[in-house]
Design a protein around this motif. Structure first.
Motif, PDB file in Angstrom:
ATOM      1  N   GLY A 284       0.205 -19.987  39.482  1.00  0.00           N
ATOM      2  CA  GLY A 284      -0.761 -19.138  40.176  1.00  0.00           C
ATOM      3  C   GLY A 284      -0.096 -18.249  41.197  1.00  0.00           C
ATOM      4  O   GLY A 284       1.131 -18.166  41.279  1.00  0.00           O
ATOM      5  N   MET A 285      -0.914 -17.586  41.979  1.00  0.00           N
ATOM      6  CA  MET A 285      -0.394 -16.628  42.956  1.00  0.00           C
ATOM      7  C   MET A 285       0.525 -17.278  43.982  1.00  0.00           C
ATOM      8  O   MET A 285       1.450 -16.634  44.478  1.00  0.00           O
TER       9      MET A 285
ATOM     10  N   ASN B 292       1.865 -14.101  33.963  1.00  0.00           N
ATOM     11  CA  ASN B 292       1.433 -15.488  33.790  1.00  0.00           C
ATOM     12  C   ASN B 292       0.880 -16.059  35.089  1.00  0.00           C
ATOM     13  O   ASN B 292      -0.180 -16.677  35.115  1.00  0.00           O
ATOM     14  N   ALA B 293       1.617 -15.843  36.193  1.00  0.00           N
ATOM     15  CA  ALA B 293       1.201 -16.422  37.474  1.00  0.00           C
ATOM     16  C   ALA B 293      -0.004 -15.694  38.064  1.00  0.00           C
ATOM     17  O   ALA B 293      -0.917 -16.326  38.601  1.00  0.00           O
ATOM     18  N   LEU B 294      -0.037 -14.371  37.951  1.00  0.00           N
ATOM     19  CA  LEU B 294      -1.161 -13.613  38.516  1.00  0.00           C
ATOM     20  C   LEU B 294      -2.453 -13.869  37.743  1.00  0.00           C
ATOM     21  O   LEU B 294      -3.544 -13.830  38.311  1.00  0.00           O
ATOM     22  N   GLY B 295      -2.344 -14.151  36.467  1.00  0.00           N
ATOM     23  CA  GLY B 295      -3.535 -14.408  35.662  1.00  0.00           C
ATOM     24  C   GLY B 295      -3.823 -15.873  35.460  1.00  0.00           C
ATOM     25  O   GLY B 295      -4.710 -16.247  34.687  1.00  0.00           O
ATOM     26  N   GLY B 296      -3.077 -16.724  36.158  1.00  0.00           N
ATOM     27  CA  GLY B 296      -3.190 -18.168  35.950  1.00  0.00           C
ATOM     28  C   GLY B 296      -4.303 -18.822  36.725  1.00  0.00           C
ATOM     29  O   GLY B 296      -5.130 -18.173  37.360  1.00  0.00           O
ATOM     30  N   THR B 297      -4.302 -20.118  36.691  1.00  0.00           N
ATOM     31  CA  THR B 297      -5.391 -20.892  37.293  1.00  0.00           C
ATOM     32  C   THR B 297      -5.426 -20.771  38.799  1.00  0.00           C
ATOM     33  O   THR B 297      -6.456 -21.021  39.412  1.00  0.00           O
ATOM     34  N   GLY B 298      -4.309 -20.374  39.404  1.00  0.00           N
ATOM     35  CA  GLY B 298      -4.298 -20.273  40.855  1.00  0.00           C
ATOM     36  C   GLY B 298      -4.851 -18.963  41.382  1.00  0.00           C
ATOM     37  O   GLY B 298      -4.948 -18.766  42.573  1.00  0.00           O
TER      38      GLY B 298
ATOM     39  N   ARG C 191      -5.283 -12.516  46.830  1.00  0.00           N
ATOM     40  CA  ARG C 191      -6.130 -13.696  46.629  1.00  0.00           C
ATOM     41  C   ARG C 191      -7.487 -13.530  47.303  1.00  0.00           C
ATOM     42  O   ARG C 191      -8.434 -14.237  46.983  1.00  0.00           O
ATOM     43  N   CYS C 192      -7.562 -12.624  48.246  1.00  0.00           N
ATOM     44  CA  CYS C 192      -8.802 -12.425  49.006  1.00  0.00           C
ATOM     45  C   CYS C 192      -9.574 -11.188  48.550  1.00  0.00           C
ATOM     46  O   CYS C 192     -10.694 -10.976  48.999  1.00  0.00           O
TER      47      CYS C 192
END
Length: 199
Positions: free
Chosen positions: A80-81, A139-145, A195-196
């Motif tokens: 995630g992020m 992957n990280a920007l579109g992930g579960t986080g 994230r905000c």
């Protein structure tokens, strides 16, 4: 019967990697490699075939030992992020560490930049690095986080921006590691703001 080597291949690759990382491919001569690795020229050629062969092994070792640990958290399922933030936080720490060879920039990026726009005696694998960075950030920007309200176009655009920013950070670190660390801090703050925000 094959005569046993009187030297450690891994140690030779490590010494060569340090030389290529600090000086660049063209400014590192065979005589430099002999002196730093404490191995004579014929042994280098017997073990690696050429300066290019030794560079390929050095780059592979660099990717395995330095790049992979940086990128793997963003490439993992469920990234995630916070993993993107962690990537730039780790880079900033490396640039602030006076003993870190990362203050010479990135061996991979340096080599790509060294031969930009002209034929290279070695394969710098530029597309591989570009594609891997973008895929890791995607992957990280579109992930579960991250927030699922973001569209895939936003994720791709931001991944491209961060990929280019990473190249810039590495190039800048060679000239001014402290400034590169500050840029990493700014990138962490920017990613944290995503994230905000809804898009």
């Amino acid at each position: 019967m094959t005569r046993p080597r009187g030297y450690d291949l891994d140690a030779v690759v490590e010494a060569a990697r340090g030389a290529f990382w600090e000086r660049g491919y063209q400014d590192t001569g065979i005589a430099d490699l002999e002196r730093l690795a404490r191995v004579n020229r014929s042994s280098l050629y017997n073990a690696f075939g050429s300066k290019e062969g030794l560079f390929r092994d050095s780059l592979n070792a660099y990717i395995r030992e330095f790049i992979n640990p940086l990128l793997t958290p963003m490439e993992a399922p469920g990234a995630g992020m916070r993993d993107v933030e962690g990537f730039f936080t780790r880079l900033a720490a490396l640039f602030r560490d006076a003993t870190s060879p990362a203050r010479h920039g990135c061996l991979w990026v340096n080599t790509i930049a060294e031969f930009a726009g002209r034929p290279a005696p070695v394969d710098a694998r530029a597309a591989e690095l570009r594609d891997r960075l973008r895929a890791a950030f995607c992957n990280a920007l579109g992930g579960t986080g991250s927030r699922r309200t973001r569209g895939s176009a936003v994720v791709r655009r931001r991944a491209q921006i961060l990929g280019l920013a990473t190249w810039g950070v590495w190039i800048g670190a060679r000239d001014d590691p402290a400034d590169a660390a500050l840029l990493c801090d700014a990138l962490v703050a920017e990613v944290r703001s995503w994230r905000c925000s809804p898009s």
